[in-house]
Design a protein around this motif. Structure first.
Motif, PDB file in Angstrom:
ATOM      1  N   PHE A 143       0.822  -1.210   0.000  1.00 16.24           N
ATOM      2  CA  PHE A 143       0.000   0.000   0.000  1.00 16.24           C
ATOM      3  C   PHE A 143       0.857   1.261   0.000  1.00 16.24           C
ATOM      4  O   PHE A 143       0.455   2.302  -0.522  1.00 16.24           O
ATOM      5  N   TRP A 144       2.081   1.182   0.569  1.00 24.07           N
ATOM      6  CA  TRP A 144       2.967   2.342   0.571  1.00 24.07           C
ATOM      7  C   TRP A 144       3.405   2.675  -0.860  1.00 24.07           C
ATOM      8  O   TRP A 144       3.392   3.851  -1.259  1.00 24.07           O
ATOM      9  N   PHE A 145       3.783   1.649  -1.627  1.00 21.15           N
ATOM     10  CA  PHE A 145       4.157   1.892  -3.021  1.00 21.15           C
ATOM     11  C   PHE A 145       2.955   2.414  -3.809  1.00 21.15           C
ATOM     12  O   PHE A 145       3.089   3.298  -4.657  1.00 21.15           O
ATOM     13  N   GLY A 146       1.773   1.847  -3.547  1.00 19.13           N
ATOM     14  CA  GLY A 146       0.583   2.286  -4.267  1.00 19.13           C
ATOM     15  C   GLY A 146       0.269   3.748  -4.004  1.00 19.13           C
ATOM     16  O   GLY A 146       0.015   4.523  -4.942  1.00 19.13           O
ATOM     17  N   LEU A 147       0.287   4.155  -2.731  1.00 17.67           N
ATOM     18  CA  LEU A 147       0.001   5.553  -2.402  1.00 17.67           C
ATOM     19  C   LEU A 147       1.071   6.482  -2.956  1.00 17.67           C
ATOM     20  O   LEU A 147       0.774   7.606  -3.395  1.00 17.67           O
ATOM     21  N   PHE A 153       2.202  10.186  -9.822  1.00 21.95           N
ATOM     22  CA  PHE A 153       1.684  10.157 -11.196  1.00 21.95           C
ATOM     23  C   PHE A 153       0.212  10.551 -11.309  1.00 21.95           C
ATOM     24  O   PHE A 153      -0.278  10.721 -12.431  1.00 21.95           O
ATOM     25  N   GLY A 154      -0.472  10.699 -10.169  1.00 21.00           N
ATOM     26  CA  GLY A 154      -1.883  11.042 -10.248  1.00 21.00           C
ATOM     27  C   GLY A 154      -2.221  12.396  -9.653  1.00 21.00           C
ATOM     28  O   GLY A 154      -2.896  13.212 -10.287  1.00 21.00           O
ATOM     29  N   LEU A 189      -4.345   0.926 -15.974  1.00 18.11           N
ATOM     30  CA  LEU A 189      -3.710  -0.341 -15.597  1.00 18.11           C
ATOM     31  C   LEU A 189      -2.310  -0.161 -15.020  1.00 18.11           C
ATOM     32  O   LEU A 189      -1.861  -0.966 -14.196  1.00 18.11           O
ATOM     33  N   VAL A 190      -1.604   0.901 -15.436  1.00 14.96           N
ATOM     34  CA  VAL A 190      -0.175   1.015 -15.126  1.00 14.96           C
ATOM     35  C   VAL A 190       0.078   1.045 -13.618  1.00 14.96           C
ATOM     36  O   VAL A 190       0.924   0.291 -13.103  1.00 14.96           O
ATOM     37  N   LEU A 191      -0.619   1.897 -12.890  1.00 14.56           N
ATOM     38  CA  LEU A 191      -0.305   2.070 -11.465  1.00 14.56           C
ATOM     39  C   LEU A 191      -0.615   0.819 -10.623  1.00 14.56           C
ATOM     40  O   LEU A 191       0.236   0.401  -9.826  1.00 14.56           O
ATOM     41  N   PRO A 192      -1.791   0.188 -10.753  1.00 14.11           N
ATOM     42  CA  PRO A 192      -2.002  -1.041  -9.945  1.00 14.11           C
ATOM     43  C   PRO A 192      -1.062  -2.172 -10.331  1.00 14.11           C
ATOM     44  O   PRO A 192      -0.597  -2.910  -9.454  1.00 14.11           O
ATOM     45  N   VAL A 193      -0.768  -2.317 -11.626  1.00 14.55           N
ATOM     46  CA  VAL A 193       0.164  -3.369 -12.036  1.00 14.55           C
ATOM     47  C   VAL A 193       1.570  -3.065 -11.524  1.00 14.55           C
ATOM     48  O   VAL A 193       2.293  -3.967 -11.093  1.00 14.55           O
ATOM     49  N   ALA A 194       1.964  -1.781 -11.555  1.00 16.38           N
ATOM     50  CA  ALA A 194       3.287  -1.418 -11.031  1.00 16.38           C
ATOM     51  C   ALA A 194       3.373  -1.702  -9.536  1.00 16.38           C
ATOM     52  O   ALA A 194       4.397  -2.199  -9.048  1.00 16.38           O
ATOM     53  N   THR A 195       2.311  -1.403  -8.798  1.00 12.35           N
ATOM     54  CA  THR A 195       2.296  -1.700  -7.351  1.00 12.35           C
ATOM     55  C   THR A 195       2.458  -3.196  -7.104  1.00 12.35           C
ATOM     56  O   THR A 195       3.224  -3.616  -6.224  1.00 12.35           O
ATOM     57  N   LEU A 196       1.747  -3.986  -7.882  1.00 10.44           N
ATOM     58  CA  LEU A 196       1.855  -5.441  -7.726  1.00 10.44           C
ATOM     59  C   LEU A 196       3.222  -5.945  -8.171  1.00 10.44           C
ATOM     60  O   LEU A 196       3.829  -6.815  -7.527  1.00 10.44           O
ATOM     61  N   GLN A 267      -8.147  -2.431  -3.210  1.00  7.88           N
ATOM     62  CA  GLN A 267      -8.795  -1.444  -2.349  1.00  7.88           C
ATOM     63  C   GLN A 267      -8.201  -0.056  -2.596  1.00  7.88           C
ATOM     64  O   GLN A 267      -8.940   0.934  -2.651  1.00  7.88           O
ATOM     65  N   ILE A 268      -6.886   0.031  -2.765  1.00 10.46           N
ATOM     66  CA  ILE A 268      -6.243   1.333  -2.983  1.00 10.46           C
ATOM     67  C   ILE A 268      -6.709   1.951  -4.298  1.00 10.46           C
ATOM     68  O   ILE A 268      -6.990   3.158  -4.375  1.00 10.46           O
TER      69      ILE A 268
END
Length: 322
Positions: A143-147, A153-154, A189-196, A267-268
């Protein structure tokens, strides 16, 4: 190999049945399917639903009644939304499968390249940098990388640079009115896939490095070097190829777990996938959704375990399928 796959599937059936019964028993004990309905002032309504759903029967009878409903397409009605469970599960599984496909594909390619390079350049500056980065990726939560990615980028391009819209979106997998594989889909797609991917690369690259080091120190590699085989050919054809079997096994095993393990990422980024469905159903105590959800996750783990066994035998001819 086909007969081996059929035998493994046959062996998996009792495992799935026993596991599904334990899951059914645990959910029935922990959650009351009529929890909200019991607040009704009319007790006859509750009694009618108990009889209709078979909740007055024993747990084994309820289990076989529920299992028969799954095979006949009657997966029940969600107590949270009032809709049928089967379409809800289908709608939630598709976004999760997309995230797993892109995350596993991109993550495995990057992890394999990083792990192989670190092994070939062992104790070099690049090896230490990749090692430190992987430990950082394992230590920090997803979640830290996602936020952080959402902020960079957002949010930041709009608030600080005055952009009319962010370069990458961070809510859902499509904008309203958009569908299919298009530019809007890629921007979502880029941000959730990058987080994963960050988390997967961090752990898989360490395993890829260890597997590659084992292959480089093996006797057949030393023999190839003694015969004067070019270094690139030794690394790619002999060491890398033989290190693929354990690497792909770990990737497939983790991919099966991911089917129900993307709660934080979904969720993020507000993606209506299996993880978000689990969280919403848990908070609402929706037993009619939790039961098939857990069964599907268990089936996914069994299927990916089978794929891991088959891939190992395919990549390493020394493994006998019996």
């Amino acid at each position: 190999m086909f007969s081996y796959a059929l035998r493994r599937l046959a062996y998996s059936i009792p495992v799935v049945l026993v596991g599904s019964f334990l899951l059914f028993w645990a959910v029935r004990v922990a959650f009351d399917p009529l929890g909200k309905l019991r607040q009704s002032p009319d007790p006859t309504v509750v009694e009618r639903e108990i009889t209709r759903l078979g909740l007055d029967r024993s747990i084994p009878e309820q289990y076989f009644l529920w299992l028969g409903g799954l095979f006949s397409g009657n997966w029940g009605i969600s107590s949270r939304t009032g809709g049928e469970v089967l379409p809800m599960i289908g709608a939630a599984a598709w976004p999760t499968l997309q995230l797993i496909f892109w995350g596993v594909l991109i993550g495995s390619l990057i992890a394999l390249a990083v792990g192989a390079y670190s092994a070939v350049k062992q104790y070099s500056v690049a090896d230490y940098v990749f090692t430190a980065a992987s430990y950082l990726g394992i230590a920090l939560p997803a979640f830290w990388f996602g936020l952080l990615l959402i902020q960079v980028f957002g949010v930041w391009p709009v608030q600080s640079l005055g952009a009319s819209e962010p370069p990458l979106f961070f809510v859902g997998l499509h904008s309203v009115g958009s569908s299919g594989l298009n530019w809007d889909y890629l921007r979502h797609l880029v941000l959730p896939v990058a987080t994963l991917t960050i988390t997967l690369v961090a752990s898989w690259s360490r395993f890829g490095r260890a597997s590659m080091l084992d292959a480089l120190s093996s006797e057949y590699v030393r023999t190839a070097r003694a015969k004067g085989v070019p270094r690139r050919q030794v690394v790619v054809r002999h060491a890398l190829r033989n290190s693929l079997a354990p690497f792909i096994t770990v990737v497939l095993l983790d991919a099966g777990v991911l089917f129900g393990g993307l709660v934080v990422t979904e969720q993020i980024f507000s993606i209506p996938g299996m993880g978000k469905l689990l969280l919403d159903s848990l908070l609402a105590g929706d037993a009619f959704v939790l039961l098939p959800w857990m069964l599907l996750v268990a089936l996914a783990i069994v299927v990916f375990n089978l794929l891991a066994d088959l891939s190992y035998a395919f990549l390493d001819p020394r493994v006998k399928l019996r």
